[in-house]
Design a protein around this motif. Structure first.
Motif, short mmCIF file in Angstrom:
data_model
loop_
_atom_site.label_atom_id
_atom_site.label_comp_id
_atom_site.label_asym_id
_atom_site.label_seq_id
_atom_site.Cartn_x
_atom_site.Cartn_y
_atom_site.Cartn_z
N ASP A 15 0.68 -1.21 -0.09
CA ASP A 15 -0.20 0.15 0.13
C ASP A 15 0.57 1.25 0.03
OD1 ASP A 15 -2.18 -1.52 0.10
OD2 ASP A 15 -2.43 -1.43 2.17
N TYR A 16 1.71 1.07 0.80
CA TYR A 16 3.09 2.38 0.77
C TYR A 16 4.22 1.72 1.42
CZ TYR A 16 2.50 2.16 5.90
OH TYR A 16 2.61 1.84 7.19
N TYR A 19 7.40 2.89 3.72
CA TYR A 19 7.95 3.82 4.74
C TYR A 19 9.43 4.05 4.41
CZ TYR A 19 8.65 6.52 9.08
OH TYR A 19 9.06 7.53 9.67
N ARG A 36 10.78 8.79 -5.15
CA ARG A 36 9.61 9.28 -5.83
C ARG A 36 9.85 9.49 -7.29
NH1 ARG A 36 7.78 12.87 -0.85
NH2 ARG A 36 6.50 11.29 0.54
N VAL A 46 4.67 4.22 -6.80
CA VAL A 46 4.68 3.78 -5.43
C VAL A 46 4.57 4.89 -4.39
CG1 VAL A 46 6.32 2.90 -3.57
CG2 VAL A 46 6.42 2.16 -6.12
N ARG A 47 3.69 4.67 -3.52
CA ARG A 47 3.49 5.87 -2.36
C ARG A 47 4.53 5.60 -1.46
NH1 ARG A 47 -1.56 4.96 1.29
NH2 ARG A 47 -0.58 5.58 2.91
N PHE A 48 5.49 6.84 -1.23
CA PHE A 48 6.30 6.63 -0.35
C PHE A 48 5.85 7.50 0.88
CE2 PHE A 48 8.69 5.66 -3.99
CZ PHE A 48 9.41 4.36 -3.72
N GLU A 49 6.07 7.08 2.14
CA GLU A 49 5.94 7.92 3.40
C GLU A 49 6.98 7.96 4.14
OE1 GLU A 49 2.36 6.81 5.46
OE2 GLU A 49 1.05 6.92 3.61
N CYS A 87 5.20 -1.93 9.76
CA CYS A 87 5.22 -2.16 8.44
C CYS A 87 4.81 -3.61 8.16
CB CYS A 87 6.40 -1.67 7.48
SG CYS A 87 6.60 -0.08 7.50
#
Length: 156
Positions: free
Chosen positions: A25-26, A28, A41, A47-50, A90
């Motif tokens: 989903d993301y 980290y 990014r 890809v969703r990077f947090e 995670c």
């Protein structure tokens, strides 16, 4: 000493885990380098990077993370604890380096929380094989220890 593989090595490791275990989903990202998240990014826009929104300039220049006097600051310690908490929570795989004592701590906490060995990719050496270290941790046979030297990832 601190080894910093290229950001592209982390991106390729994320791809490897995603191909084997499914798209997360993301992702980290805990880093002392403020450019890494932007680079990731750019390399993997799908890809969703947090990450934490923090001032990482305290890690730049003459003071690497190890021995950095800023780590005595309570706010900086809180940032470190948030990173540890987020990484332990995670649900997917883990990318890091076995030479990092912080990685050993986080991986141990992930194992304790989950009750099984999470998939991981080390960008420096196999689990338990740390040249120059007096302590060795051996991976059980059923562990997915996808240790890939970062220079090998660059050659692909």
């Amino acid at each position: 000493h601190k080894i910093c593989p290229p950001t592209s090595s982390f991106a390729k490791a994320i791809d490897t885990l995603s191909n084997k275990y499914g798209k997360p989903d993301y992702v980290y990202v805990a880093t002392d380098d403020g450019k890494v998240v932007d680079e990731l990014r750019e390399l993997r826009p799908h890809v969703r990077f947090e990450t934490q929104t923090i001032d990482r300039t305290k890690y730049e220049g003459m003071h690497p993370v190890d021995g950095n006097e800023n780590l005595a600051n309570p706010d900086t310690v809180d940032e470190l604890y948030v990173d540890i908490h987020q990484m332990v929570r995670c649900e997917g795989g883990f990318v890091g380096m076995w030479s990092s004592s912080l990685m050993l701590l986080i991986y141990g906490l992930m194992l304790s929380r989950r009750g099984y060995y999470p998939p991981m990719i080390s960008l420096d050496h196999p689990m338990g094989i740390d040249p120059g270290s007096c302590f060795a941790l051996r991976a059980p046979e059923n562990v997915m220890d996808l240790t890939v030297p970062y220079d090998w990832l660059e050659r692909e």
